[in-house]
Design a protein around this motif. Structure first.
Motif: not given
Length: 235
Positions: A121-124, A157-162, A182-186
């Motif tokens: 999803s490229g980070g939602g 990458r995860r810091e940016f998505d958050l 939404e960020v972790w898709q969990q």
């Protein structure tokens, strides 16, 4: 179906992982050392890497840093080290997720599915083209760049998505469950994952949990991002 690289030196564990992943219709390659893993990702395209830390030739965290130097493939770290300092070190080194040994095959499947959804999803919502501005913070989801008071932020990458997800909802308290979804898709997970990323994000924003400026945690409720009280209004 995904292409998975298993990096595990324990033959029994490796065989079990290969069997489970193959039964789940994934294509699997496996190696037992860090150097072999580096050669694999240099020559083949993988959708996800499962990386054990207890490798015979190189510490897994060092291998993770080297992997990040040549590929952005999602990496799930499998480790027996469950202390917060170690988890922080792994996530900061570029891990997308982690599992503490021993773990069930169901748990592994859920984590693989989650990282694959995020990658595909490229980070939602981080693919949105509008630039987000909150006080002196600027977030450009399309270019995946963020700046604070004109200075570029070096984010994982995860810091940016958050950050992008929260910046798209300035002043709104976002429940942790929503962040995981939404960020972790969990649909479920450990709050420590969120806390670790918030901690590193605060450090890069020049603040702390005790003295927040942009990121505010409401205990038992969620997290919100808003401009600091001393921020200047729009010019």
């Amino acid at each position: 179906m995904a292409s998975v690289l298993v990096v595990e030196d324990d033959q029994f564990v490796r065989s079990a992982l290969i069997r489970h992943l193959t039964d789940a219709a994934h294509t699997v390659r496996s190696v037992g050392t860090a150097l072999e893993a580096l050669r694999e990702v240099a020559h083949f395209r993988f959708d996800v890497v499962i990386l054990d830390l207890g490798l015979p030739d190189l510490d897994g965290s060092e291998a993770l840093k080297m992997l990040r130097g040549i590929t952005d493939v999602p990496v799930i770290v499998a480790t027996a080290r469950d202390d917060e300092t170690e988890v922080v070190r792994l996530l900061n080194a570029g891990a997308d997720d982690y599992l503490t040994k021993p773990f069930s095959v169901e748990h592994l499947s859920a984590r693989i599915a989650a990282v694959l959804r995020r990658a595909r999803s490229g980070g939602g919502e981080a693919t949105s083209s509008s630039v987000l501005r909150v006080g002196g913070l600027t977030v450009d989801p399309l270019r995946r760049q963020a700046e604070l008071d004109g200075a570029r932020l070096d984010l994982t990458r995860r810091e940016f998505d958050l950050l992008a997800f929260l910046a798209g909802r300035p002043g709104v308290v976002v429940p942790r469950k929503e962040l995981l979804a939404e960020v972790w898709q969990q649909s479920y997970g450990d709050d420590q994952t969120i806390d670790v990323h918030l901690s590193w994000l605060r450090r890069k924003l020049g603040e702390t949990a005790a003295r927040p400026r942009y990121l505010h945690t409401l205990r038992g409720v969620g997290v919100k991002l808003e401009p600091p009280a001393d921020a200047e209004g729009p010019r």
